[in-house]
Design a protein around this motif. Structure first.
Motif, PDB file in Angstrom:
ATOM      1  N   ALA A   1       0.770  -1.253   0.152  1.00 44.17           N
ATOM      2  CA  ALA A   1       0.101   0.314   0.038  1.00 44.17           C
ATOM      3  C   ALA A   1       0.902   1.280  -0.010  1.00 44.17           C
ATOM      4  O   ALA A   1       0.331   2.370  -0.487  1.00 44.17           O
ATOM      5  N   GLU A   2       2.075   1.133   0.550  1.00 44.06           N
ATOM      6  CA  GLU A   2       3.129   2.300   0.546  1.00 44.06           C
ATOM      7  C   GLU A   2       3.350   3.007  -0.654  1.00 44.06           C
ATOM      8  O   GLU A   2       4.004   2.230  -1.409  1.00 44.06           O
TER       9      GLU A   2
ATOM     10  N   LEU B   1      10.269  -6.236  13.577  1.00 46.79           N
ATOM     11  CA  LEU B   1       9.660  -6.417  12.223  1.00 46.79           C
ATOM     12  C   LEU B   1       9.148  -4.977  11.719  1.00 46.79           C
ATOM     13  O   LEU B   1       8.174  -4.269  12.372  1.00 46.79           O
ATOM     14  N   ASP B   2       9.524  -4.712  10.476  1.00 47.35           N
ATOM     15  CA  ASP B   2       9.242  -3.369  10.052  1.00 47.35           C
ATOM     16  C   ASP B   2       7.924  -3.638   9.216  1.00 47.35           C
ATOM     17  O   ASP B   2       7.844  -4.178   8.151  1.00 47.35           O
ATOM     18  N   GLU B   3       6.776  -3.254   9.738  1.00 49.09           N
ATOM     19  CA  GLU B   3       5.486  -3.153   9.098  1.00 49.09           C
ATOM     20  C   GLU B   3       5.159  -4.600   8.492  1.00 49.09           C
ATOM     21  O   GLU B   3       5.120  -4.835   7.145  1.00 49.09           O
ATOM     22  N   PRO B   4       5.381  -5.767   9.324  1.00 55.26           N
ATOM     23  CA  PRO B   4       5.092  -7.107   8.929  1.00 55.26           C
ATOM     24  C   PRO B   4       3.645  -7.388   7.936  1.00 55.26           C
ATOM     25  O   PRO B   4       3.764  -8.285   7.243  1.00 55.26           O
TER      26      PRO B   4
ATOM     27  N   PHE C   1      12.125  -6.943   6.628  1.00 53.13           N
ATOM     28  CA  PHE C   1      12.009  -5.676   6.132  1.00 53.13           C
ATOM     29  C   PHE C   1      10.598  -5.300   5.496  1.00 53.13           C
ATOM     30  O   PHE C   1       9.744  -5.955   5.603  1.00 53.13           O
ATOM     31  N   GLN C   2      10.323  -3.929   5.156  1.00 50.53           N
ATOM     32  CA  GLN C   2       9.143  -3.511   5.175  1.00 50.53           C
ATOM     33  C   GLN C   2       8.728  -3.883   3.654  1.00 50.53           C
ATOM     34  O   GLN C   2       7.595  -4.310   3.459  1.00 50.53           O
ATOM     35  N   ARG C   3       9.797  -3.798   2.815  1.00 52.91           N
ATOM     36  CA  ARG C   3       9.510  -4.600   1.556  1.00 52.91           C
ATOM     37  C   ARG C   3       9.878  -5.806   1.617  1.00 52.91           C
ATOM     38  O   ARG C   3      10.740  -6.317   1.956  1.00 52.91           O
TER      39      ARG C   3
ATOM     40  N   LYS D   1      10.083   5.412  11.313  1.00 54.71           N
ATOM     41  CA  LYS D   1      10.329   4.210  11.776  1.00 54.71           C
ATOM     42  C   LYS D   1      11.120   3.432  11.097  1.00 54.71           C
ATOM     43  O   LYS D   1      11.926   2.584  11.844  1.00 54.71           O
ATOM     44  N   SER D   2      11.204   3.182   9.652  1.00 55.75           N
ATOM     45  CA  SER D   2      12.312   2.430   9.095  1.00 55.75           C
ATOM     46  C   SER D   2      13.701   2.968   9.315  1.00 55.75           C
ATOM     47  O   SER D   2      14.411   1.924   9.708  1.00 55.75           O
ATOM     48  N   THR D   3      13.716   4.288   9.541  1.00 63.79           N
ATOM     49  CA  THR D   3      15.104   4.796   9.496  1.00 63.79           C
ATOM     50  C   THR D   3      15.649   4.208  10.935  1.00 63.79           C
ATOM     51  O   THR D   3      16.900   3.965  11.222  1.00 63.79           O
TER      52      THR D   3
HETATM   53 MG   LIG Z   1       8.690   2.603   6.912  1.00 61.51          MG
END
Ligand SMILES: [Mg+2]
Ligand SMILES: Nc1ncnc2c1ncn2[C@@H]1O[C@H](COP(=O)(O)OP(=O)(O)O)[C@@H](O)[C@H]1O
Lengths: 327, 252
Positions: A326-327, B166-169, B82-84, B40-42
């Motif tokens: 979604a991002e 966990l970044d945006e699992p 990772f988020q991605r 957050k990811s940073t």
């Molecule tokens: Mg992020």
């Protein structure tokens, strides 16, 4: 394919190829033996090179360095220093490995094209040393008259020695490719960032790969010296590095045996075409373009494709439903 | 167990993170929330050695781990996803996990044992646990997006982390998938007893799962505490949650 079946198939391919090579001196004359020996040496060179390229995704443009270092070292140790054969043979190979360790130490700090350029720079340095260091290497005249042991003088005896060596070295490379290390190496190729986050020191894995590849390249280089009974500075020139890269791509870098096939085909084509035309480089260029466009898996892909049609290998035909985050 | 002091990350003049102090206690579930671009990811990248922080220190179990390379951090018990999606696309699901296990068990330099034979049972157990058993032999790239995120999570489990980031699992997942994977994560976290530090955009789930909450706004932590307390914090209300305290998804 299950690992056991894969190992069995590989063994069959290796035994079959070895049997054909072993038969050559029985049925053909010196020319075929000479050609066969050259092919064997390049098969090993290409297999060693492809551990880095195919398994590790590391494009070396300077593998001539390890080939030449070992080649010169063997010539010098046997002739200038009159070392006995085995210590000289082993020392030459170890030296290639050490050179790969030192050069690799710097190269693995870079990636992609910068990595390739640095390997090239180092190999040109090796060439320059071989060229300038007349007293030791013979400079541009070459190192002529290597003191090859008597038991290797006969063409067919060298030939069988080369066959045995390539078989042993090739088997070791196969084992390494399919080892725990080989698996990990493939992971670092596919996604170095994720590999780091599995706890893998990607640089160190690459350095180890570099050293193994350089060492096995050294075996090929040492054989080449015994084969020619001389060493020329051309063996360190960048075109030698390009040649092994082309062989690998031609045969197929994604398969263990691809580069071996590429080595054999390239040398045979070279001989066959040079008979008729002086435009071998042009022909080679055209062949490469065709392979790159129509055979992305290399010549070995022809066999694979055939097998898949026979139903041996079933591709996973599932579509890949995916959604964008979604991002 | 994880102590962060004065952490700052500067991207050519822009402070993506500044003055971050954070304490994550052992075996807790700690969520970081904040609008898009909050850092957050940073923050995760700076903790996990992916990015060198400009200022500050990160301590794990009393050891200074600031700026240490990821592979060393993983060895000292820190895992991340990772988020991605970040898996080995050309390997099968099974081979993905197997590679992770080989790395974890320090078999990376084993040149002679056939890799395919090692840690099969362990890999199967992990796949069973995360519900990817039926996909074991599929190439990762052919998996649906949600399954890839599950694989991503499974990869981090293979290294038996003491603390997992966990970044945006659940980024990009449907509400149903989101609830499923969060259930799974909590279940495994409770069974294995590791510390969980995560970011998540779905407020409803954050409040349901997190034991501690940190609100990050423009690179600075605004408040930390129990979810209920943080929710009622007037400052947080004003700056961030606004009217969405009961679970608006656009808060991400
Ligand atoms: Mg992020
Ligand atoms: N590598 C980078 N270089 C420059 N700016 C960055 C980089 N990574 C992130 N940023 C910026 O830092 C801020 C925080 O980003 P990020 O940590 O991804 O936020 P979040 O994960 O909370 O959405 C954003 O403004 C983003 O544009």
């Amino acid at each position: 394919m299950s690992p056991a079946i894969e190992a069995r198939n590989a063994a069959l391919v290796a035994i079959g190829a070895a049997a054909i090579f072993a038969a050559i001196p029985m049925f053909f004359g010196d020319f075929a033996v000479y050609l066969g020996a050259e092919i064997l040496i390049y098969i090993l060179f290409a297999l060693a090179f492809n551990l880095m390229l195919g398994q590790g995704g590391l494009v070396s443009f300077g593998h001539a360095a390890y080939f030449a270092i070992s080649g010169y070292a063997l010539a010098i140790l046997l002739t200038t220093y009159s070392w006995p054969f085995w210590p000289a043979f082993i020392a030459a190979i170890v030296l290639a490995g050490i050179a790969a360790l030192v050069i690799g130490y710097f190269c693995i700090r870079l990636t992609a094209i910068y990595f390739a350029m640095l390997t090239l720079a180092f190999s040109q340095l090796v060439w320059a040393i071989a060229f300038k260091w007349d007293d030791v290497t013979g400079g541009d005249e070459g190192f002529i008259g290597v003191a090859v042991p008597v038991w290797l003088v006969e063409p067919s005896s060298f030939y069988y020695f080369a066959l045995g060596t390539v078989l042993v070295a090739g088997t070791l490379l196969w084992v390494i490719t399919h080892s725990a290390f080989g698996r990990v190496l493939r992971a670092t190729k596919e996604n170095p960032q994720r590999a780091e986050f599995l706890g893998l020191n990607v640089r160190r894995v690459r350095l180890v790969t570099f050293v193994i590849s350089g060492t096995f390249t050294g075996i090929a280089g040492a054989l080449f010296t015994l084969f020619n009974r001389s060493v020329f500075v051309e063996s360190a020139w960048w075109t030698k590095s390009a040649e092994v890269l082309i062989m690998s791509i031609l045969g197929g870098v994604g398969s263990f045996f691809g580069p071996a096939l590429g080595a054999a085909v390239l040398i045979l084509l070279d001989r066959a075409i040079t008979e008729f035309t002086q435009y071998w480089p042009t022909v080679l260029g055209i062949i490469l373009i065709l392979v790159l466009f129509f055979l992305p898996d290399g010549l070995i892909g022809l066999f694979r494709r055939k097998r898949a049609e026979d139903g041996d290998e079933l591709g996973d035909a599932d579509p890949a439903p995916s959604r964008t985050p979604a991002e | 167990m994880l102590t962060i002091r004065d952490l700052g990350v500067n991207f050519s003049g822009f402070w993506a993170l500044k003055d971050v102090d954070l304490d994550v206690s052992e075996k807790s579930r700690h969520a970081i929330i904040g609008p898009n671009g909050a850092g957050k990811s940073t923050l995760f990248n700076a903790i996990t050695g992916y990015l060198k922080p400009t200022t500050g220190r990160v301590n794990l179990d009393g050891q200074d781990i600031t700026g240490r390379p990821p592979h060393e951090l993983v060895k000292s018990g820190l895992g991340r996803s990772f988020q991605r999606v970040n898996v080995f696309q050309d390997l099968t699901v099974f081979e993905n996990i197997q590679a992770a296990l080989l790395a974890h068990h320090s078999r990376a330099y084993d040149l002679f044992t056939p890799g395919a034979r090692l840690y099969r049972a362990e890999a199967e157990a992990i796949l069973e646990q995360v519900g990817l058993k039926d996909e074991a032999n599929r190439v990762a790239a052919t998996l649906a997006y949600g399954k890839q995120k599950q694989l991503e999570f499974a990869l981090s489990l293979a290294s038996e982390p003491k603390i997992l980031l966990l970044d945006e699992p659940t980024a990009g997942m449907s509400p149903r998938e989101t609830s499923e994977i969060l259930d799974l994560i909590v279940r495994i976290q409770e069974a294995q007893g590791f510390t969980l530090l995560f970011t998540e955009h779905d407020m409803e789930f954050v409040f349901a799962i997190a034991e501690t909450l940190t609100v990050l706004v423009q690179g600075r932590p605004l408040a930390t505490g129990a979810p209920a307390d943080v929710r009622d914090d007037p400052e947080v209300q004003r700056v961030y949650l606004g009217g969405h305290a009961s679970g608006g998804k656009d808060a991400a």
